[in-house]
Design a protein around this motif. Structure first.
Motif, short mmCIF file in Angstrom:
data_model
loop_
_atom_site.label_atom_id
_atom_site.label_comp_id
_atom_site.label_asym_id
_atom_site.label_seq_id
_atom_site.Cartn_x
_atom_site.Cartn_y
_atom_site.Cartn_z
N SER A 49 51.02 38.96 33.93
CA SER A 49 50.59 38.21 32.68
C SER A 49 51.13 38.79 31.29
O SER A 49 51.54 38.17 30.30
CB SER A 49 49.18 37.86 32.42
OG SER A 49 48.78 37.17 33.60
N ASP A 50 51.15 40.04 31.31
CA ASP A 50 51.48 40.84 30.23
C ASP A 50 53.12 41.49 30.33
O ASP A 50 53.48 42.15 29.23
CB ASP A 50 50.60 41.94 30.06
CG ASP A 50 49.30 41.68 29.30
OD1 ASP A 50 49.19 40.41 28.75
OD2 ASP A 50 48.37 42.41 29.59
N ASN A 97 49.82 41.20 38.66
CA ASN A 97 49.38 40.42 37.64
C ASN A 97 50.52 40.57 36.83
O ASN A 97 50.66 41.77 35.92
CB ASN A 97 48.08 40.94 37.16
CG ASN A 97 47.71 39.92 36.03
OD1 ASN A 97 48.55 39.12 35.37
ND2 ASN A 97 46.45 40.21 35.55
C1 LIG Z 1 45.84 39.36 34.39
O1 LIG Z 1 46.18 40.22 33.27
C2 LIG Z 1 45.61 39.69 31.85
C3 LIG Z 1 46.21 40.37 30.91
O2 LIG Z 1 46.19 41.89 31.17
C4 LIG Z 1 44.39 39.61 32.23
O3 LIG Z 1 43.93 38.52 30.85
C5 LIG Z 1 43.94 38.67 33.29
O4 LIG Z 1 42.38 38.44 33.44
C6 LIG Z 1 44.55 39.27 34.58
N1 LIG Z 1 44.29 38.17 35.55
C7 LIG Z 1 43.66 38.50 36.77
C8 LIG Z 1 43.38 37.39 37.62
O5 LIG Z 1 43.27 39.67 36.97
#
Ligand SMILES: *[C@@H]1O[C@H](CO)[C@@H](O)[C@H](O)[C@H]1NC(C)=O
Ligand SMILES: *[C@@H]1O[C@H](CO)[C@@H](O)[C@H](O)[C@H]1NC(C)=O
Ligand SMILES: *[C@@H]1O[C@H](CO)[C@@H](O)[C@H](O)[C@H]1NC(C)=O
Ligand SMILES: *[C@@H]1O[C@H](CO)[C@@H](O)[C@H](O)[C@H]1NC(C)=O
Ligand SMILES: *[C@@H]1O[C@H](CO)[C@@H](O)[C@H](O)[C@H]1NC(C)=O
Ligand SMILES: *[C@@H]1O[C@H](CO)[C@@H](O)[C@H](O)[C@H]1NC(C)=O
Length: 558
Positions: free
Chosen positions: A134-135, A132
């Motif tokens: 995302s951050d 992940n």
């Molecule tokens: C990925 O990481 C973000 C931030 O940490 C989080 O908000 C999100 O739920 C995560 N996504 C998954 C699919 O785990």
């Protein structure tokens, strides 16, 4: 007589450009710090040199074949960033850049892409593996490039992992519009789909239906050929022959294949129109032979070489017949031209490309015109290092300006501005001095919605991430003994028609028609077509209709 004025200037030449890569920072071609860093990928050299036929040790090697027009694109990127930093667009947040040379090779480009993915603000270049991202905050927030579609495709797969926006000013392959495969790829030019369609329209409108096609045997060439084939068929244009030339000059079948293509052209006398989807270097090789063999045709140029000064200044180029080409829309780039005029005052320590260019000027100083052009692109980085001592340090004032391909300069500047506008959107209520203020994937979402003003016109990316900026239809014309690249018409991709500025231009277009390129004559009323050379529907005999049947239409519509 020298074409360009010479200015002697006090440059200090260092020879370190030739050591390809000792440590990772050597790998960067040009850079400047900033709060937000944008990556650049450009094929400043046309090939990587391998000591053996195939690489044996996993080491990045030196490159050869300095490409002036792509070097100019890196300068356009720098110029755009400097203009943005010197404006109020980002209100105090500064842009930096890191530009890498791909040497037109996927592997080399992947190495740079890997570096882009590495974590920001670490002393080592570490790419962290995550499920992940995302951050995750990578080294750069967005990428401009690459040049060749083949390279863009590969790099895009890697950047998609972190959804880092990639905006190419030059990769036109149709497949890159596929947002399932290339979700973070955008471009500031139209897809080849529009170009091959425009070419088929030109051919159809000129009454030609029996033509030849020559392409480079790489992803770019093959995709263009396929796309053109579909468009040609839709416009009832038949392809008499297709020739593919190997992508690498080191391929030892290259020269035989060029010869074979020329033989085909000579033998098929009914074909007077040839569409050429090739890299510039290949066009040079093909044309050299074609001139020797006295081939005279109408050549239809793809965006890749339609504005190539390197080709239009070839000796005896006018003997080849007529060149009609398609180029990306040309806009006012006068601020960039000013930037080039002041380039010799710029510091060179953070720009290896500029240093190499200055060395090339010195090494090639004794030559003129075309030989000078060839000398600049003919040196390898290794030879340069051996060669540079005791040479004059000179600056040819207008050489860069003479080599500008305006369509690509414009699309590069657009790419940087699009990214900057998206950054502005992201920074509305955040402190963008902090590199982790936003992530690349957030920027990508913003970028898809961005609107920029270009010559008083609002433009944006379409749902496929392309910009339909249109094309100029170019005609190479001899003026005062020199070949000049002029704009004959504009092509409107949305409506599929040609727009002429005046009657004179329209006449140039109609004049092209005087050269026929058909397999058979049109049939007369009362006659019908009997196809003789299947599968080509363009080759037929005209036979009289059987009793009780008639046709009152002429051949073109049958
Ligand atoms: C990925 O990481 C973000 C931030 O940490 C989080 O908000 C999100 O739920 C995560 N996504 C998954 C699919 O785990
Ligand atoms: C803007 O960026 C350029 C290139 O990164 C840099 O040379 C220049 O100093 C910057 N200007 C400002 C005002 O930050
Ligand atoms: C920056 O902008 C100022 C004012 O608009 C201008 O005078 C100056 O020449 C610009 N500098 C650069 C490097 O573009
Ligand atoms: C970069 O890292 C250093 C130490 O690793 C830290 O002190 C600094 O604040 C970081 N800079 C940013 C902009 O995060
Ligand atoms: C032309 O060259 C560009 C790179 O400059 C490449 O991306 C594009 O796919 C090429 N097109 C063809 C038809 O070869
Ligand atoms: C051919 O004949 C049809 C039917 O009589 C007529 O409508 C059409 O205008 C004619 N076309 C030409 C080119 O004469």
């Amino acid at each position: 007589m020298a074409l360009f004025s010479l200015v002697l200037i006090p440059f200090v030449i260092s020879t370190d450009i030739a050591s390809a890569c000792q440590n990772t920072d050597d790998f960067v071609g040009a850079s400047s710090p900033g709060d937000i860093v944008i990556g650049g990928l450009f094929a400043v050299h046309s090939e990587m040199l391998h000591p053996e036929e195939h690489p044996i040790k996993p080491v990045i090697q030196n490159c050869a074949g300095f490409e002036i027009q792509i070097f100019l694109q890196t300068l356009a990127m720098i110029h755009a960033i400097e203009m943005i930093n010197n404006s109020t667009l980002l209100s105090g947040v500064t842009l930096g850049y890191e530009i890498y040379d791909t040497c037109a090779e996927v592997t080399k480009a992947m190495a740079s892409a890997l570096r882009f993915l590495s974590k920001s603000n670490t002393s080592k270049d570490i790419v962290e593996f995550k499920c992940n991202y995302s951050d995750y905050v990578p080294r750069i927030k967005a990428v401009t490039g690459a040049s060749y579609s083949e390279v863009s495709m590969a790099v895009s797969r890697l950047l998609a992992l972190q959804l880092i926006p990639q905006v190419s000013p030059a990769s036109s392959a149709e497949i890159l519009s596929d947002k399932i495969r290339f979700p973070s790829f955008l471009r500031t030019i139209p897809s080849d789909f529009h170009q091959t369609r425009a070419m088929s329209h030109l051919i159809w409108e000129s009454g030609w239906n029996w033509i030849g096609v020559i392409a480079t045997d790489d992803d770019n060439g093959r995709f263009a050929l396929e796309s053109f084939g579909v468009q040609a068929m839709a416009n009832s244009v038949c392809i008499a022959f297709k020739e593919m030339l190997p992508a690498y000059l080191s391929d030892n079948t290259f020269h035989t294949k060029v010869d074979r293509a020329i033989e085909k052209i000579v033998k098929e006398t009914r074909v007077n129109v040839i569409v050429v989807f090739m890299r510039q270097f290949h066009v040079l090789k093909l044309f050299k032979k074609a001139i020797e063999r006295n081939v005279k045709k109408i050549w239809i140029a793809s965006d890749n070489w339609s504005t190539a000064v390197k080709i239009s200044t070839m000796p005896n180029i006018r003997k080849l017949g007529t060149v009609v080409g398609f180029g990306f829309k040309n806009k006012d780039i006068s601020t960039f031209q000013d930037f080039l005029r002041n380039l010799h005052e710029k510091p060179t320590e953070n720009n290896k490309f500029l240093r190499e260019y200055i060395m090339l000027l010195s090494v090639c100083a004794h030559l003129d015109n075309y030989d000078f052009q060839m000398c600049i692109s003919g040196q390898s980085q290794y030879d340069l290092m051996q060669n540079v001592e005791n040479k004059h340090q000179i600056w040819r004032d207008d050489f860069l300006n003479a080599n500008i391909e305006p369509g690509f300069i414009h699309s590069t500047i657009l790419a940087v501005y699009a990214i900057a506008h998206a950054i502005k959107g992201q920074c509305k209520d955040r402190n963008c001095k902090d590199p982790s203020a936003f992530t690349p994937w957030e920027l990508l979402e913003e970028l898809k919605k961005v609107t920029i003003i270009d010559d008083d016109k609002e433009i944006k990316f379409d749902s496929k991430g392309d910009m339909s900026t249109g094309y100029d239809v170019l005609l190479w014309k001899e003026v005062d003994g020199r070949m000049e690249i002029t704009t004959m018409a504009e092509y409107d991709p949305e409506n599929g028609y040609f727009i002429f500025e005046d009657e004179e231009k329209k006449k140039e277009f109609l004049d092209l028609k005087k050269v026929p390129s058909t397999c058979s004559q049109h049939c007369r009323p009362g006659q019908m077509k009997k196809v003789t050379e299947s599968p080509h529907t363009c080759c037929y005999e005209c036979v009289y209709c059987p009793e009780n049947h008639y046709s009152n239409r002429t051949g073109k519509e049958l």
